[in-house]
Motif scaffolding. Structure first.
Motif, PDB file in Angstrom:
ATOM      1  N   TYR A 206      27.145  10.210  51.257  1.00  0.00           N
ATOM      2  CA  TYR A 206      27.340  10.306  52.515  1.00  0.00           C
ATOM      3  C   TYR A 206      26.431   8.786  53.177  1.00  0.00           C
ATOM      4  CZ  TYR A 206      28.359  15.031  51.731  1.00  0.00           C
ATOM      5  OH  TYR A 206      28.854  16.335  51.217  1.00  0.00           O
ATOM      6  N   SER A 207      27.298   8.408  53.938  1.00  0.00           N
ATOM      7  CA  SER A 207      26.633   7.305  54.611  1.00  0.00           C
ATOM      8  C   SER A 207      25.678   7.623  55.591  1.00  0.00           C
ATOM      9  CB  SER A 207      27.508   6.269  55.553  1.00  0.00           C
ATOM     10  OG  SER A 207      28.559   5.658  54.545  1.00  0.00           O
ATOM     11  N   ARG A 208      24.388   7.074  55.401  1.00  0.00           N
ATOM     12  CA  ARG A 208      23.203   7.577  56.321  1.00  0.00           C
ATOM     13  C   ARG A 208      22.747   6.413  57.078  1.00  0.00           C
ATOM     14  NH1 ARG A 208      19.875  11.968  52.335  1.00  0.00           N
ATOM     15  NH2 ARG A 208      21.646  13.242  52.038  1.00  0.00           N
ATOM     16  N   GLN A 209      22.331   6.675  58.120  1.00  0.00           N
ATOM     17  CA  GLN A 209      21.625   6.034  59.191  1.00  0.00           C
ATOM     18  C   GLN A 209      20.259   5.531  58.604  1.00  0.00           C
ATOM     19  OE1 GLN A 209      23.165   6.232  63.251  1.00  0.00           O
ATOM     20  NE2 GLN A 209      20.883   6.064  63.527  1.00  0.00           N
ATOM     21  N   LEU A 210      19.999   4.104  58.587  1.00  0.00           N
ATOM     22  CA  LEU A 210      18.537   3.606  58.216  1.00  0.00           C
ATOM     23  C   LEU A 210      18.426   2.175  58.836  1.00  0.00           C
ATOM     24  CD1 LEU A 210      18.957   1.083  55.906  1.00  0.00           C
ATOM     25  CD2 LEU A 210      19.488   3.075  54.486  1.00  0.00           C
ATOM     26  N   ALA A 211      17.103   2.016  59.092  1.00  0.00           N
ATOM     27  CA  ALA A 211      16.559   0.548  59.701  1.00  0.00           C
ATOM     28  C   ALA A 211      16.082   0.010  58.252  1.00  0.00           C
ATOM     29  CB  ALA A 211      15.262   0.807  60.587  1.00  0.00           C
ATOM     30  N   PRO A 212      16.705  -1.161  57.899  1.00  0.00           N
ATOM     31  CA  PRO A 212      16.319  -1.888  56.835  1.00  0.00           C
ATOM     32  C   PRO A 212      14.832  -2.579  56.661  1.00  0.00           C
ATOM     33  CG  PRO A 212      18.565  -2.486  57.317  1.00  0.00           C
ATOM     34  CD  PRO A 212      18.104  -1.567  58.482  1.00  0.00           C
ATOM     35  N   ALA A 213      14.479  -2.592  58.004  1.00  0.00           N
ATOM     36  CA  ALA A 213      13.054  -3.006  58.237  1.00  0.00           C
ATOM     37  C   ALA A 213      11.947  -2.063  57.382  1.00  0.00           C
ATOM     38  CB  ALA A 213      12.589  -3.635  59.463  1.00  0.00           C
ATOM     39  N   VAL A 242      17.761  -3.475  63.822  1.00  0.00           N
ATOM     40  CA  VAL A 242      18.856  -3.720  62.999  1.00  0.00           C
ATOM     41  C   VAL A 242      19.095  -2.152  62.380  1.00  0.00           C
ATOM     42  CG1 VAL A 242      20.258  -4.477  60.547  1.00  0.00           C
ATOM     43  CG2 VAL A 242      19.296  -6.189  62.355  1.00  0.00           C
ATOM     44  N   ILE A 243      20.062  -1.426  62.685  1.00  0.00           N
ATOM     45  CA  ILE A 243      20.435  -0.078  62.249  1.00  0.00           C
ATOM     46  C   ILE A 243      21.926  -0.113  61.229  1.00  0.00           C
ATOM     47  CG2 ILE A 243      20.702   2.413  62.609  1.00  0.00           C
ATOM     48  CD1 ILE A 243      17.637   1.348  63.164  1.00  0.00           C
ATOM     49  N   ILE A 244      21.660   0.291  60.183  1.00  0.00           N
ATOM     50  CA  ILE A 244      23.028   0.442  59.372  1.00  0.00           C
ATOM     51  C   ILE A 244      23.503   1.789  59.027  1.00  0.00           C
ATOM     52  CG2 ILE A 244      22.771  -2.092  58.925  1.00  0.00           C
ATOM     53  CD1 ILE A 244      22.038  -0.993  56.075  1.00  0.00           C
ATOM     54  N   LYS A 245      24.483   2.022  58.631  1.00  0.00           N
ATOM     55  CA  LYS A 245      25.182   3.198  57.756  1.00  0.00           C
ATOM     56  C   LYS A 245      25.255   2.937  56.477  1.00  0.00           C
ATOM     57  CE  LYS A 245      27.426   6.266  59.676  1.00  0.00           C
ATOM     58  NZ  LYS A 245      28.605   7.073  60.487  1.00  0.00           N
ATOM     59  N   THR A 246      24.634   3.351  55.450  1.00  0.00           N
ATOM     60  CA  THR A 246      24.724   3.153  53.969  1.00  0.00           C
ATOM     61  C   THR A 246      24.291   4.151  53.048  1.00  0.00           C
ATOM     62  OG1 THR A 246      24.458   1.199  52.547  1.00  0.00           O
ATOM     63  CG2 THR A 246      22.673   1.885  54.013  1.00  0.00           C
ATOM     64  N   ASN A 247      24.406   4.084  51.765  1.00  0.00           N
ATOM     65  CA  ASN A 247      23.835   4.888  50.969  1.00  0.00           C
ATOM     66  C   ASN A 247      22.295   4.547  50.900  1.00  0.00           C
ATOM     67  OD1 ASN A 247      22.871   5.778  48.170  1.00  0.00           O
ATOM     68  ND2 ASN A 247      24.771   6.659  48.395  1.00  0.00           N
ATOM     69  N   THR A 351      28.900  -6.142  55.054  1.00  0.00           N
ATOM     70  CA  THR A 351      29.531  -6.298  56.434  1.00  0.00           C
ATOM     71  C   THR A 351      28.753  -5.141  57.388  1.00  0.00           C
ATOM     72  OG1 THR A 351      31.655  -6.269  55.535  1.00  0.00           O
ATOM     73  CG2 THR A 351      31.609  -5.541  57.637  1.00  0.00           C
ATOM     74  N   TYR A 352      28.279  -5.664  58.479  1.00  0.00           N
ATOM     75  CA  TYR A 352      27.440  -5.198  59.557  1.00  0.00           C
ATOM     76  C   TYR A 352      28.224  -4.590  60.619  1.00  0.00           C
ATOM     77  CZ  TYR A 352      23.762  -4.343  63.003  1.00  0.00           C
ATOM     78  OH  TYR A 352      22.882  -3.898  63.756  1.00  0.00           O
ATOM     79  N   HIS A 353      28.269  -3.370  61.066  1.00  0.00           N
ATOM     80  CA  HIS A 353      28.642  -2.635  61.998  1.00  0.00           C
ATOM     81  C   HIS A 353      27.669  -2.007  62.580  1.00  0.00           C
ATOM     82  CE1 HIS A 353      32.665  -3.297  60.909  1.00  0.00           C
ATOM     83  NE2 HIS A 353      32.539  -2.853  59.553  1.00  0.00           N
ATOM     84  N   GLN A 354      27.194  -2.092  63.829  1.00  0.00           N
ATOM     85  CA  GLN A 354      25.811  -1.355  64.522  1.00  0.00           C
ATOM     86  C   GLN A 354      26.293  -0.110  64.623  1.00  0.00           C
ATOM     87  OE1 GLN A 354      22.969  -2.762  65.833  1.00  0.00           O
ATOM     88  NE2 GLN A 354      22.438  -0.902  66.001  1.00  0.00           N
ATOM     89  N   ALA A 355      25.331   0.778  63.951  1.00  0.00           N
ATOM     90  CA  ALA A 355      25.302   2.281  64.197  1.00  0.00           C
ATOM     91  C   ALA A 355      25.218   2.754  65.546  1.00  0.00           C
ATOM     92  CB  ALA A 355      24.440   2.818  63.039  1.00  0.00           C
ATOM     93  N   LEU A 356      25.984   3.633  65.871  1.00  0.00           N
ATOM     94  CA  LEU A 356      25.776   4.242  67.078  1.00  0.00           C
ATOM     95  C   LEU A 356      25.034   5.515  67.121  1.00  0.00           C
ATOM     96  CD1 LEU A 356      29.692   3.813  68.556  1.00  0.00           C
ATOM     97  CD2 LEU A 356      27.633   2.508  68.867  1.00  0.00           C
TER      98      LEU A 356
END
Length: 469
Positions: A206-213, A242-247, A351-356
């Motif tokens: 599942y794509s999960r929301q995380l902050a890369p920093a 920056v917040i993304i949705k990823t594994n 690819t970057y899509h800002q997580a809502l």
């Protein structure tokens, strides 16, 4: 029946010990003999004929050729497993080891371990190469994760060992060490869980929301001992907004390998991780001030076993290959951006899509304590939460208000939520089910009904928040 001298020497020369579990099979894989150690460890009897019934680990192996499996866990013991063939007999040899506290005693022992590891990884990479194309098509990543397991858990184990040593020396507070232990144990569990998901032929990526920093901060903390020992600075310049949705597990594995390599090949200066947004892409660069790579070597950088002898650090050249494959699996790419005598820069792009963040959530549980706790988790994450405790109250809330997500326990006081799955799916875009230890069959039934995700109770704050992201 004694073990043939040639086979004895092959294993003894590496381990310098003979306290093994030994099981001898015939050509039909029937158990012919076993020693007392094997009898005790695996509760063997002479009435057992099928070795796969005794040791399920072997169910995935053909038993027609020799192999070696590291770090097999059984009843709180850990074994290296060697399957060797000589003449009309096959010998299963399990050597007990201690992963966390084993100390290298001599250069000769190091050489043996490295050679055994390379032989193991050579076989591993054959499986990786075959699995790569299949992974890009569908769900056959099983070979990849089982094969890469020993490589990927290396860094978490290193962090645990390092902080454990500091704790024993009194150089660190117990609370700080315990936090590192917990974080890295969770990493190992995530990698193993990922492997088991593929083994059971369903994928919970599942794509999960995380902050890369925050991910980089945590990894820098894990690598702080190695960096400090070399006097290196670890600099995090990833945009905290920056917040993304990823594994998350794969993301962490990619940067674990990149940071580990940067420290390995840098003798002075720093390792910097920085981010950049450009034309809909998120670039995250790992930059070191190390020895760099020659132009000739750069052309074969992502080929297995390629390693330029510019550092005294040991390595097998497989970490970057695994990282590139993981990057592709989550829709990104990993390249060598530049390298010279002043250092190297690796670039991970996705690819970057800002997580809502903000979601209108209907939260349902008939346990008041769980309902209150999960409400707190979701509200703290910025969501708008409405609570309910029964099927009747679900229907009432749906009539009163629109929701983006329903997060509900499966079994409520007045019935099971799957009874109203059509109503839920017709009114809400995403429905997540919580239940205790669902069977594979039950999970399949719920997914067939159209539920978007099935969560296993008990649940952490991270799991609750990520399920609605």
């Amino acid at each position: 029946m004694k073990i043939p001298q040639g086979i004895f020497n092959r294993v003894y020369d590496h381990y310098q010990a003979s306290d093994w579990c030994l099981i001898t099979l015939d050509r039909k894989n029937t158990v012919k003999n076993f020693n007392r150690n094997a009898e005790t460890a695996f509760a063997l009897s002479h009435q057992q004929n099928n070795i796969r019934d005794v040791i399920p680990l072997l169910a995935a192996e053909s038993l027609d050729e020799e192999f070696m499996l590291p770090f097999f866990n059984h009843n709180e013991k850990v074994f290296d497993v060697h399957f060797l063939i000589e003449g009309d007999y096959k010998h299963l040899i399990m050597v007990p080891i201690d992963m966390l506290h084993k100390q290298v005693q001599s250069r000769q022992q190091i050489a043996h371990e490295q050679e055994i590891e390379k032989l193991r990884l050579e076989g591993l990479f054959v499986a990786l190469e075959g699995a790569h194309e299949e992974l890009k098509k569908a769900n056959s990543a099983k070979s990849f994760y089982i094969s890469a397991l020993s490589h990927e858990i290396g860094n978490p184990i290193t962090a645990i060992k390092g902080y454990n040593q500091l704790l024993m020396e009194g150089a660190i507070e117990q609370e700080a060490a315990t936090k590192v232990f917990q974080n890295n144990i969770e990493k190992i569990q995530q990698i193993i869980t990922q492997t088991l998901d593929y083994d059971q032929q369903y994928n919970t990526q599942y794509s999960r929301q995380l902050a890369p920093a925050q991910v980089i901060d945590q990894l820098f903390n894990d690598f702080s001992i190695q960096a400090s020992n070399k006097g290196l600075k670890l600099i995090n310049q990833v945009d905290p907004e920056v917040i993304i949705k990823t594994n998350q597990t794969k993301w962490s594995q990619i940067f674990t390998n990149l940071i580990s390599n940067a420290i390995k090949y840098t003798e002075k200066g720093s390792i910097t991780v920085k981010s950049q947004l450009e034309d809909g892409l998120l670039h995250i660069d790992t930059i070191d001030t190390g020895c760099g790579m020659s132009p000739a070597f750069q052309s074969k950088l992502f080929t297995a076993w390629s390693r330029e002898k510019k550092s005294q650090s040991a390595g097998n050249g497989i970490g970057l290959v695994i990282s590139k494959m993981l990057a592709e699996q989550i829709g990104g790419d990993l390249i060598l951006h530049s390298s010279n005598q002043h250092g190297s820069r690796f670039r991970f792009s996705v690819t970057y899509h800002q997580a809502l963040n903000a979601q209108r959530i209907l939260l349902v549980d008939d346990d008041a304590d769980c309902l209150s706790l999960f409400d707190f988790y979701l509200t703290e994450a910025g969501h708008e939460v409405t609570t309910a405790h029964s099927i009747q109250s679900i229907e009432q809330k749906l009539a009163e208000k629109d929701f983006d997500v329903v997060l509900t326990d499966l079994n409520l006081t007045d019935g099971s939520v799957d009874q109203i799955h059509q109503k839920l799916k017709s009114q809400v875009a995403r429905v997540v089910i919580m239940t205790a230890n669902p069977t594979k069959q039950k999970r399949h039934e719920l997914e067939t009904l159209g539920f978007d995700q099935v969560l296993n109770k008990p649940l952490t704050q991270e799991q609750i928040v990520n399920s609605v992201a």
